[in-house]
Design a protein around this motif. Structure first.
Motif, mmCIF file in Angstrom:
data_model
loop_
_atom_site.group_PDB
_atom_site.id
_atom_site.type_symbol
_atom_site.label_atom_id
_atom_site.label_comp_id
_atom_site.label_asym_id
_atom_site.label_seq_id
_atom_site.Cartn_x
_atom_site.Cartn_y
_atom_site.Cartn_z
ATOM 1 N N PRO A 306 11.426 -48.026 97.877
ATOM 2 C CA PRO A 306 10.464 -47.885 96.381
ATOM 3 C C PRO A 306 9.882 -46.347 96.201
ATOM 4 N N ALA A 307 10.088 -45.380 96.984
ATOM 5 C CA ALA A 307 9.222 -43.536 97.121
ATOM 6 C C ALA A 307 10.860 -43.409 95.430
ATOM 7 N N LEU A 308 11.921 -43.876 96.248
ATOM 8 C CA LEU A 308 12.874 -43.042 95.634
ATOM 9 C C LEU A 308 12.841 -43.979 94.489
ATOM 10 N N ASN A 309 12.334 -45.219 93.860
ATOM 11 C CA ASN A 309 12.239 -45.223 92.603
ATOM 12 C C ASN A 309 11.147 -45.644 91.626
ATOM 13 N N SER A 310 10.628 -44.313 91.765
ATOM 14 C CA SER A 310 9.471 -43.845 90.892
ATOM 15 C C SER A 310 9.067 -43.309 90.290
ATOM 16 N N SER A 311 8.115 -42.428 89.539
ATOM 17 C CA SER A 311 7.635 -41.435 88.629
ATOM 18 C C SER A 311 6.843 -41.320 89.567
ATOM 19 N N LEU A 312 6.424 -39.991 88.788
ATOM 20 C CA LEU A 312 4.878 -39.086 89.012
ATOM 21 C C LEU A 312 4.113 -38.907 87.436
ATOM 22 N N ASP A 313 3.143 -39.670 87.068
ATOM 23 C CA ASP A 313 2.094 -40.073 85.978
ATOM 24 C C ASP A 313 1.466 -38.267 85.866
ATOM 25 N N GLU A 314 1.449 -38.050 85.575
ATOM 26 C CA GLU A 314 0.602 -36.065 85.670
ATOM 27 C C GLU A 314 -0.370 -36.707 85.267
ATOM 28 N N ALA A 315 -0.463 -37.030 84.040
ATOM 29 C CA ALA A 315 -1.751 -36.904 83.773
ATOM 30 C C ALA A 315 -3.021 -38.208 84.135
ATOM 31 N N ARG A 316 -2.650 -39.021 84.501
ATOM 32 C CA ARG A 316 -3.430 -40.260 85.804
ATOM 33 C C ARG A 316 -3.553 -39.656 86.866
ATOM 34 N N GLN A 317 -2.486 -38.829 87.340
ATOM 35 C CA GLN A 317 -2.284 -38.198 88.797
ATOM 36 C C GLN A 317 -2.201 -40.067 89.919
ATOM 37 N N GLU A 318 -1.638 -40.537 89.183
ATOM 38 C CA GLU A 318 -0.756 -41.671 89.412
ATOM 39 C C GLU A 318 0.879 -41.846 90.189
ATOM 40 N N VAL A 319 1.008 -42.516 91.333
ATOM 41 C CA VAL A 319 2.668 -42.529 91.547
ATOM 42 C C VAL A 319 2.795 -43.968 90.990
ATOM 43 N N VAL A 320 3.916 -43.912 90.216
ATOM 44 C CA VAL A 320 4.284 -45.733 89.167
ATOM 45 C C VAL A 320 5.131 -45.478 90.358
ATOM 46 N N LEU A 321 5.009 -46.769 90.736
ATOM 47 C CA LEU A 321 6.476 -47.726 91.598
ATOM 48 C C LEU A 321 6.916 -48.608 90.704
ATOM 49 N N LYS A 322 7.773 -49.176 90.845
ATOM 50 C CA LYS A 322 8.434 -49.729 89.506
ATOM 51 C C LYS A 322 9.520 -50.708 90.083
ATOM 52 N N HIS A 323 8.515 -51.977 89.593
ATOM 53 C CA HIS A 323 9.678 -52.986 90.719
ATOM 54 C C HIS A 323 11.110 -53.746 90.163
ATOM 55 N N TYR A 324 11.883 -52.559 89.340
ATOM 56 C CA TYR A 324 13.012 -52.934 88.868
ATOM 57 C C TYR A 324 14.018 -51.686 88.899
ATOM 58 N N VAL A 325 15.334 -51.954 88.896
ATOM 59 C CA VAL A 325 15.962 -50.937 89.135
ATOM 60 C C VAL A 325 17.317 -50.921 88.205
ATOM 61 N N ASN A 326 16.931 -49.221 86.536
ATOM 62 C CA ASN A 326 17.983 -49.062 85.471
ATOM 63 C C ASN A 326 18.265 -47.683 86.216
ATOM 64 N N ILE A 327 19.513 -48.425 86.118
ATOM 65 C CA ILE A 327 19.883 -46.929 86.788
ATOM 66 C C ILE A 327 20.948 -45.911 85.356
ATOM 67 N N GLY A 328 20.335 -44.392 85.784
ATOM 68 C CA GLY A 328 20.994 -44.106 84.359
ATOM 69 C C GLY A 328 22.109 -43.231 85.303
ATOM 70 N N MET A 329 23.068 -43.698 83.765
ATOM 71 C CA MET A 329 24.515 -42.704 84.903
ATOM 72 C C MET A 329 25.109 -41.352 83.755
ATOM 73 N N ALA A 330 24.856 -40.115 83.942
ATOM 74 C CA ALA A 330 25.811 -39.653 83.531
ATOM 75 C C ALA A 330 27.529 -39.265 82.992
ATOM 76 N N VAL A 331 27.067 -39.051 81.638
ATOM 77 C CA VAL A 331 28.123 -39.436 80.588
ATOM 78 C C VAL A 331 28.549 -38.126 80.514
ATOM 79 N N ALA A 332 30.485 -37.513 80.699
ATOM 80 C CA ALA A 332 30.573 -36.337 79.840
ATOM 81 C C ALA A 332 30.860 -36.744 78.683
ATOM 82 N N ALA A 333 29.960 -36.461 77.297
ATOM 83 C CA ALA A 333 30.755 -36.325 75.757
ATOM 84 C C ALA A 333 31.778 -35.564 76.093
ATOM 85 N N GLU A 334 32.134 -35.299 74.116
ATOM 86 C CA GLU A 334 32.625 -34.129 73.708
ATOM 87 C C GLU A 334 31.206 -33.306 73.455
ATOM 88 N N ASN A 335 29.821 -33.217 73.305
ATOM 89 C CA ASN A 335 29.096 -32.361 72.697
ATOM 90 C C ASN A 335 28.261 -31.504 74.130
#
Length: 465
Positions: A306-335
């Motif tokens: 789960p550490a690979l599926n987390s984020s750091l909330d710097e403002a609150r100094q908390e590690v956010v562990l996510k119970h969902y898997v949303n995968i972003g995929m890089a797409v090379a568009a024209e611009n």
């Protein structure tokens, strides 16, 4: 009476938009819901519909301006309304950062332009709506405000120019102490924070005068063309998608401790399986690439690490562990590069994932993505192998903790367990991860889990998600 049209809140996390193109000129008639201006927010381009029927009386901002949400962008006169002649002059240039700040300072009893909640799309010109003042609930701080103050809406109180400058520098506005009225973050606060993390002092007669040299971040390098080559260069404004990419990359560079782990996978069995399933997928109208198998493997591995599926909330100094898997995929568009998001990968079938990958990629290339389709990722993948690179060092798509680079599948000689040299279908994997959130050993084990699933792809259908 002419009505002011304001930039609406196009998505929950969107705080500003860039005016890309006016679709209607001053003096032209408008129908209700007719697109009249093109705006870019977070790499997504949208056409705003007119909130009412009438005539576009005046454009209040020009193409290329970055406008905060709820700021006025145009005046529209209703049908039959007597209006003054349309001016032939061009829209006045966007005010300087300092001018924007001075115009944005709010005293008690006034309404802040960019911090009010629930503003409608338009309001009568010169007659602001009666909106609950968010600052009446905020106690006045001392002159030396030590921490940022949030308004009633929960957002940090900051002038639009300071918010814009912080985004351009890749700074978190929530971390910047404000020295303005009611703890408002000013442009000087952002500059001081960028230069050394210190707080700007309120402007008083005592503080006016020579300032000590700045420390911390050096100023940007000033570009000068080589002598004799001044007329052999073309300058293109940093606007639109390219500016959004530059801001995102700067934020990733400044606010992650990026580390790289490289491994390789033997995909010989996966290549054979995909070949067997390809025709069946096509019969159901789905193009089956290797990417859905990789997404499926990530859906399993991210639940185990789960550490690979987390984020750091710097403002609150908390590690956010996510119970969902949303995968972003890089797409090379024209611009430029766009990162649409496949949501809930861990709960979808291989063909569902393949279908969404194809649909989102097509939308990205044609510029038809909605704001919600490029936000909310918990992990990202860049398929640089489709272009042919051997391997890469991917840049983390903040606020994700990691991104996986997948590369071209190539036949290479491999020594097997019987010390025989055999030809296998091999692929490099490069994992960039934020070392603040993920340890090196955990990153390596995560990669091995992904490889285990890809090398024996039938396991993907056995693993519980």
């Amino acid at each position: 009476m002419p009505k002011e049209v304001v930039l609406p809140e196009l998505a929950e996390s969107v705080v500003e938009g860039e005016i890309l193109r006016w679709l209607v000129q001053e003096g032209e008639a408008l129908k209700k819901d007719q697109p009249f201006v093109e705006v870019m927010t977070d790499k997504v381009t949208v056409e705003l519909p007119s909130p009412l029927e009438g005539v576009l009386l005046q454009k209040l901002v020009k193409e290329g301006d970055v406008v905060p949400v709820h700021a006025p962008i145009a005046l529209i006169a209703e049908p039959g309304e007597v209006t003054a002649p349309i001016s032939d002059k061009k829209p006045s240039p966007a005010p300087s950062v300092q001018a924007q700040e001075e115009r944005s300072i709010v005293e008690p009893g006034q309404v802040a332009e960019d911090d009010g909640a629930n503003l409608s799309l338009f309001k009568p010109d010169g007659k602001p709506e009666q909106i609950k003042n968010p600052f009446t609930q905020v106690a006045a701080p001392s002159a030396a405000q030590s921490t940022p103050v949030a308004g009633a809406s929960g957002r940090v109180i900051a002038v639009p120019a300071a918010r814009k400058l912080a985004r351009e520098l890749g700074l978190d506005i929530a971390q910047i102490p404000g020295s303005g009225p009611h703890g408002r973050v000013r442009v000087e606060d952002v500059k001081a924070y960028a230069q050394g993390g210190t707080q700007a002092q309120p402007t008083t007669p005592e503080t006016i005068g020579p300032k000590p040299p700045a420390t911390g971040f050096p100023p940007p390098v000033q570009y000068k063309p080589p002598k004799g080559y001044e007329n052999l260069e073309t300058r293109v404004p940093l606007r639109g998608l390219r500016r959004a990419i530059a801001q995102q990359m700067s934020a990733s560079h400044l606010y992650t401790v990026r580390t790289l782990s490289v491994d390789e996978a033997d995909l010989t069995e996966l290549v054979a399986l995909r070949e067997r399933l390809k025709l069946e997928a096509e019969a159901q109208g789905v193009k089956l690439s290797y990417l859905p198998f990789i997404f499926k493997a990530l859906g399993v591995a991210l639940k185990k690490f789960p550490a690979l599926n987390s984020s750091l909330d710097e403002a609150r100094q908390e590690v956010v562990l996510k119970h969902y898997v949303n995968i972003g995929m890089a797409v090379a568009a024209e611009n430029g590069l766009i990162v649409p998001v496949v949501r809930d990968v861990d709960r979808k079938s291989l063909l569902q994932i393949a279908k969404e990958i194809n649909e989102l990629a097509e939308k990205a290339r044609s510029g038809k993505l909605a704001p919600e389709e490029v936000s909310g990722s918990s992990f990202s993948v860049t398929n640089i192998g489709s272009i042919g690179a051997l391997f890469s060092f991917p840049i983390i798509n903040v606020p994700d903790a990691a991104i996986l680079g997948v590369h071209s599948i190539q036949k290479r000689p491999v020594v097997n367990e019987r010390d025989e040299i055999v030809v296998r279908q091999m692929m490099y994997l490069s994992l960039s991860f934020d070392h603040r959130l993920v340890d090196g050993a955990e990153a390596a084990r995560f990669c091995k889990e992904v490889i285990r699933l890809l090398e024996k792809p039938e396991r993907l259908f056995l693993e519980a998600l």
